[in-house]
Motif scaffolding. Sequence first.
Motif, PDB file in Angstrom:
ATOM      1  N   PRO A   1      42.698   9.467  18.408  1.00  0.00           N
ATOM      2  CA  PRO A   1      44.052   9.766  18.879  1.00  0.00           C
ATOM      3  C   PRO A   1      44.732  10.895  18.123  1.00  0.00           C
ATOM      4  CG  PRO A   1      43.881   7.505  18.040  1.00  0.00           C
ATOM      5  CD  PRO A   1      42.522   8.097  17.953  1.00  0.00           C
ATOM      6  N   PHE A   2      44.246  11.195  16.947  1.00  0.00           N
ATOM      7  CA  PHE A   2      44.905  12.219  16.140  1.00  0.00           C
ATOM      8  C   PHE A   2      44.351  13.606  16.435  1.00  0.00           C
ATOM      9  CE2 PHE A   2      41.556   9.990  14.117  1.00  0.00           C
ATOM     10  CZ  PHE A   2      40.742  10.960  13.551  1.00  0.00           C
ATOM     11  N   TYR A   3      43.365  13.697  17.336  1.00  0.00           N
ATOM     12  CA  TYR A   3      42.841  15.010  17.711  1.00  0.00           C
ATOM     13  C   TYR A   3      43.835  15.729  18.615  1.00  0.00           C
ATOM     14  CZ  TYR A   3      38.058  15.452  16.025  1.00  0.00           C
ATOM     15  OH  TYR A   3      36.959  15.643  15.256  1.00  0.00           O
ATOM     16  N   HIS A   4      43.958  17.013  18.424  1.00  0.00           N
ATOM     17  CA  HIS A   4      44.819  17.808  19.293  1.00  0.00           C
ATOM     18  C   HIS A   4      43.965  18.373  20.431  1.00  0.00           C
ATOM     19  CE1 HIS A   4      48.108  21.118  19.554  1.00  0.00           C
ATOM     20  NE2 HIS A   4      47.929  20.467  20.663  1.00  0.00           N
ATOM     21  N   VAL A   5      44.129  17.796  21.622  1.00  0.00           N
ATOM     22  CA  VAL A   5      43.338  18.221  22.789  1.00  0.00           C
ATOM     23  C   VAL A   5      44.253  19.015  23.712  1.00  0.00           C
ATOM     24  CG1 VAL A   5      41.993  17.423  24.779  1.00  0.00           C
ATOM     25  CG2 VAL A   5      41.931  16.121  22.640  1.00  0.00           C
ATOM     26  N   LEU A   6      43.822  20.200  24.103  1.00  0.00           N
ATOM     27  CA  LEU A   6      44.651  21.001  25.015  1.00  0.00           C
ATOM     28  C   LEU A   6      43.894  21.271  26.303  1.00  0.00           C
ATOM     29  CD1 LEU A   6      47.261  22.689  25.510  1.00  0.00           C
ATOM     30  CD2 LEU A   6      46.052  24.641  24.517  1.00  0.00           C
ATOM     31  N   TYR A   7      44.470  20.819  27.436  1.00  0.00           N
ATOM     32  CA  TYR A   7      43.898  21.135  28.748  1.00  0.00           C
ATOM     33  C   TYR A   7      44.755  22.217  29.395  1.00  0.00           C
ATOM     34  CZ  TYR A   7      43.211  21.121  33.742  1.00  0.00           C
ATOM     35  OH  TYR A   7      43.000  21.546  35.034  1.00  0.00           O
ATOM     36  N   ILE A   8      44.122  23.317  29.800  1.00  0.00           N
ATOM     37  CA  ILE A   8      44.854  24.365  30.528  1.00  0.00           C
ATOM     38  C   ILE A   8      43.952  24.953  31.621  1.00  0.00           C
ATOM     39  CG2 ILE A   8      46.427  25.099  28.702  1.00  0.00           C
ATOM     40  CD1 ILE A   8      44.479  27.373  28.044  1.00  0.00           C
ATOM     41  N   THR A   9      44.554  25.699  32.511  1.00  0.00           N
ATOM     42  CA  THR A   9      43.727  26.462  33.452  1.00  0.00           C
ATOM     43  C   THR A   9      43.744  27.913  32.968  1.00  0.00           C
ATOM     44  OG1 THR A   9      45.597  27.046  34.832  1.00  0.00           O
ATOM     45  CG2 THR A   9      44.458  25.012  35.382  1.00  0.00           C
ATOM     46  N   ALA A  10      42.713  28.675  33.367  1.00  0.00           N
ATOM     47  CA  ALA A  10      42.671  30.080  32.949  1.00  0.00           C
ATOM     48  C   ALA A  10      43.902  30.809  33.506  1.00  0.00           C
ATOM     49  CB  ALA A  10      41.383  30.736  33.439  1.00  0.00           C
ATOM     50  N   ASP A  11      44.316  30.388  34.685  1.00  0.00           N
ATOM     51  CA  ASP A  11      45.499  30.968  35.303  1.00  0.00           C
ATOM     52  C   ASP A  11      46.746  30.769  34.432  1.00  0.00           C
ATOM     53  OD1 ASP A  11      45.400  32.368  37.524  1.00  0.00           O
ATOM     54  OD2 ASP A  11      46.033  30.786  38.887  1.00  0.00           O
ATOM     55  N   ALA A  12      46.870  29.578  33.891  1.00  0.00           N
ATOM     56  CA  ALA A  12      48.013  29.278  33.019  1.00  0.00           C
ATOM     57  C   ALA A  12      47.929  30.136  31.766  1.00  0.00           C
ATOM     58  CB  ALA A  12      48.014  27.805  32.636  1.00  0.00           C
ATOM     59  N   PHE A  13      46.714  30.340  31.291  1.00  0.00           N
ATOM     60  CA  PHE A  13      46.525  31.176  30.103  1.00  0.00           C
ATOM     61  C   PHE A  13      47.004  32.599  30.396  1.00  0.00           C
ATOM     62  CE2 PHE A  13      44.027  33.958  27.338  1.00  0.00           C
ATOM     63  CZ  PHE A  13      44.303  33.391  26.099  1.00  0.00           C
ATOM     64  N   ILE A  14      46.641  33.103  31.582  1.00  0.00           N
ATOM     65  CA  ILE A  14      47.065  34.457  31.964  1.00  0.00           C
ATOM     66  C   ILE A  14      48.591  34.506  32.041  1.00  0.00           C
ATOM     67  CG2 ILE A  14      46.996  36.208  33.801  1.00  0.00           C
ATOM     68  CD1 ILE A  14      44.212  34.934  34.557  1.00  0.00           C
ATOM     69  N   ASP A  15      49.187  33.503  32.675  1.00  0.00           N
ATOM     70  CA  ASP A  15      50.646  33.504  32.818  1.00  0.00           C
ATOM     71  C   ASP A  15      51.341  33.453  31.461  1.00  0.00           C
ATOM     72  OD1 ASP A  15      50.357  33.689  35.496  1.00  0.00           O
ATOM     73  OD2 ASP A  15      50.829  31.606  35.953  1.00  0.00           O
ATOM     74  N   GLU A  16      50.838  32.622  30.556  1.00  0.00           N
ATOM     75  CA  GLU A  16      51.452  32.541  29.224  1.00  0.00           C
ATOM     76  C   GLU A  16      51.265  33.867  28.490  1.00  0.00           C
ATOM     77  OE1 GLU A  16      53.411  30.474  27.991  1.00  0.00           O
ATOM     78  OE2 GLU A  16      53.056  28.517  28.876  1.00  0.00           O
ATOM     79  N   TYR A  17      50.080  34.465  28.685  1.00  0.00           N
ATOM     80  CA  TYR A  17      49.801  35.725  28.006  1.00  0.00           C
ATOM     81  C   TYR A  17      50.770  36.807  28.486  1.00  0.00           C
ATOM     82  CZ  TYR A  17      47.475  39.960  26.490  1.00  0.00           C
ATOM     83  OH  TYR A  17      47.216  41.168  25.914  1.00  0.00           O
ATOM     84  N   VAL A  18      51.014  36.836  29.796  1.00  0.00           N
ATOM     85  CA  VAL A  18      51.923  37.843  30.348  1.00  0.00           C
ATOM     86  C   VAL A  18      53.328  37.652  29.773  1.00  0.00           C
ATOM     87  CG1 VAL A  18      53.025  38.629  32.491  1.00  0.00           C
ATOM     88  CG2 VAL A  18      50.584  38.184  32.452  1.00  0.00           C
ATOM     89  N   LYS A  19      53.770  36.393  29.704  1.00  0.00           N
ATOM     90  CA  LYS A  19      55.096  36.126  29.125  1.00  0.00           C
ATOM     91  C   LYS A  19      55.118  36.569  27.678  1.00  0.00           C
ATOM     92  CE  LYS A  19      55.686  31.760  31.106  1.00  0.00           C
ATOM     93  NZ  LYS A  19      55.889  30.384  30.733  1.00  0.00           N
ATOM     94  N   PHE A  20      54.018  36.293  26.999  1.00  0.00           N
ATOM     95  CA  PHE A  20      53.905  36.591  25.570  1.00  0.00           C
ATOM     96  C   PHE A  20      54.018  38.096  25.310  1.00  0.00           C
ATOM     97  CE2 PHE A  20      50.752  37.781  22.280  1.00  0.00           C
ATOM     98  CZ  PHE A  20      51.344  37.207  21.177  1.00  0.00           C
ATOM     99  N   VAL A  21      53.274  38.900  26.088  1.00  0.00           N
ATOM    100  CA  VAL A  21      53.337  40.340  25.836  1.00  0.00           C
ATOM    101  C   VAL A  21      54.668  40.948  26.278  1.00  0.00           C
ATOM    102  CG1 VAL A  21      50.880  40.886  25.765  1.00  0.00           C
ATOM    103  CG2 VAL A  21      52.026  40.882  27.942  1.00  0.00           C
ATOM    104  N   ARG A  22      55.330  40.256  27.203  1.00  0.00           N
ATOM    105  CA  ARG A  22      56.646  40.763  27.604  1.00  0.00           C
ATOM    106  C   ARG A  22      57.706  40.449  26.554  1.00  0.00           C
ATOM    107  NH1 ARG A  22      56.650  38.854  33.654  1.00  0.00           N
ATOM    108  NH2 ARG A  22      55.365  40.470  34.572  1.00  0.00           N
ATOM    109  N   GLY A  23      57.289  39.814  25.481  1.00  0.00           N
ATOM    110  CA  GLY A  23      58.216  39.580  24.378  1.00  0.00           C
ATOM    111  C   GLY A  23      58.943  38.265  24.467  1.00  0.00           C
ATOM    112  N   ASN A  24      58.408  37.376  25.326  1.00  0.00           N
ATOM    113  CA  ASN A  24      59.087  36.093  25.487  1.00  0.00           C
ATOM    114  C   ASN A  24      58.576  35.046  24.489  1.00  0.00           C
ATOM    115  OD1 ASN A  24      60.709  34.190  26.557  1.00  0.00           O
ATOM    116  ND2 ASN A  24      59.451  33.797  28.372  1.00  0.00           N
TER     117      ASN A  24
END
Length: 456
Positions: free
Chosen positions: A171-194
């Motif tokens: 239970p103490f493991y940090h498990v992250l489920y994402i889609t590649a699409d979500a990764f792209i969207d977060e990346y775009v927000k990230f580079v836009r300075g958000n």
Amino acid sequence: MAVSLSQQEQIWDSVLKIIETHINDRHVFDSFFADSKIYRISGNSIIIVTNSGLSCTLLKTKYISLIEECVKKITETNYELTFISKDDIQSSSQPLVETKPTYFQSYSLNPKYTFDNFVVGECNKEAVQASLLITTNPGESFNPLFIYAKSGLGKTHLLHAIGNYIKEKKPFYHVLYITADAFIDEYVKFVRGNQQEESLKEFIKKVDVLLVDDIQFLSDKNKTSEMFFNVFNFLITNGKQVVLTSDRCPNELKGLEDRLVSRFNMGLSVNIKNPDTDTLLEILKLKIEANGLNINNFDYNGLVYLAENFSRNVRELEGALNRLIFYTITTKHQSKINMETIQESVSGISSKKGKNNELTEDRIIEVVGDYYHLTEEQIKSKVRTSQIALARQISMYLCRTLLSTPFVQIGNIFGGRDHSTVMTSVEKVDKMLKTDAQLNNAISSIKKSLNIKQNT
Ligand code: ADP
Ligand code: MG
């Protein structure tokens, strides 16, 4: 290892459950352990907050060995325990909670998808075995594990099952489920300075198990792939487990850098094939029972009919079953479901595939879906991740330009969108076609599959 707030809660809940069984006097437990929680886990130490100064004294004297033993049992780690009372915290200026994750907020493991409700057959045996193996010792056997299959054959289900199983055992493991699409969207927000306090890279580097669904969506996204390569390498090098899914095997992932593909090939790739009729019947049985219905009320040959007509995609088979259940309840009011009812209930959808090449809105959606490896449901859904949104806009554009379907009608077909949304989508594709070579290629290829003659 970074431990999130919810993981802290889970650990402490599990610890309390064991402690409770060791304390004979219920009142003692209720009074002194009530409202206790983990304040922080950092390095080798855990700070526990108690409900009062008296509880604090009692826990760190009389019950310390019991608590230490239970914490060790749950976390498999020899943590050093410190106790503070709630009142001490309130008078200090430190925040009580860890900063919440700022990325992928809408992504979490779906508890509905487990190994228990995943039917194993010849088609997916290898994928299930490999998935189970990596849950035993994440990061130590096959890394990354790459699961590939056509749409609707259980990749997402398996990915969640892996995550849920690891969380159950650790239970103490940090498990992250994402889609590649979500990764792209977060990346775009990230580079836009958000970006907020944590950078995206640092956030992902803290996970113990990274599960990325539909990695093919990273194709032709050079900058995002570079960032992904960076975190991916970091995780693998540091013994963290990565599991990826895709609609094709690593070597067929066009538009992805060779170094990324060769890294994918360093782990283990497993394929899920089309299920045979027996596996499909087993899946139907499981889904019928999950709906609280009795399998004996369904005509066996009717179920075989369903399995054979929807053999390409378990999601579509599920859709057909849901339609049948709905149809029986609303129209037929029958408790016994015979072959005739089964055939009637799916008559509108079962003959669609392959036989009918007439140009219709449905046919356009089907061909666009095949091109982008998406299902009809995904294209019509409200999901707004970039790849799905693009496929939807292209479908709307083609319905309008090839069939002159009215905007309002297109809106109805695509999940009840209003006509101005449809107009904007059609105009957007029209405008993009003037400059975007990749989009031009996509639309040419889709039109070719639709047997549309083209000028160029
Ligand atoms: P994919 O991600 O490959 O497109 P999903 O994992 O979303 O497919 O599966 C589609 C649906 O089919 C889900 O509801 C899933 O639970 C179900 N499904 C697929 N394979 C199986 C299986 N072997 N046993 C039980 N359910 C399955
Ligand atoms: Mg999926």
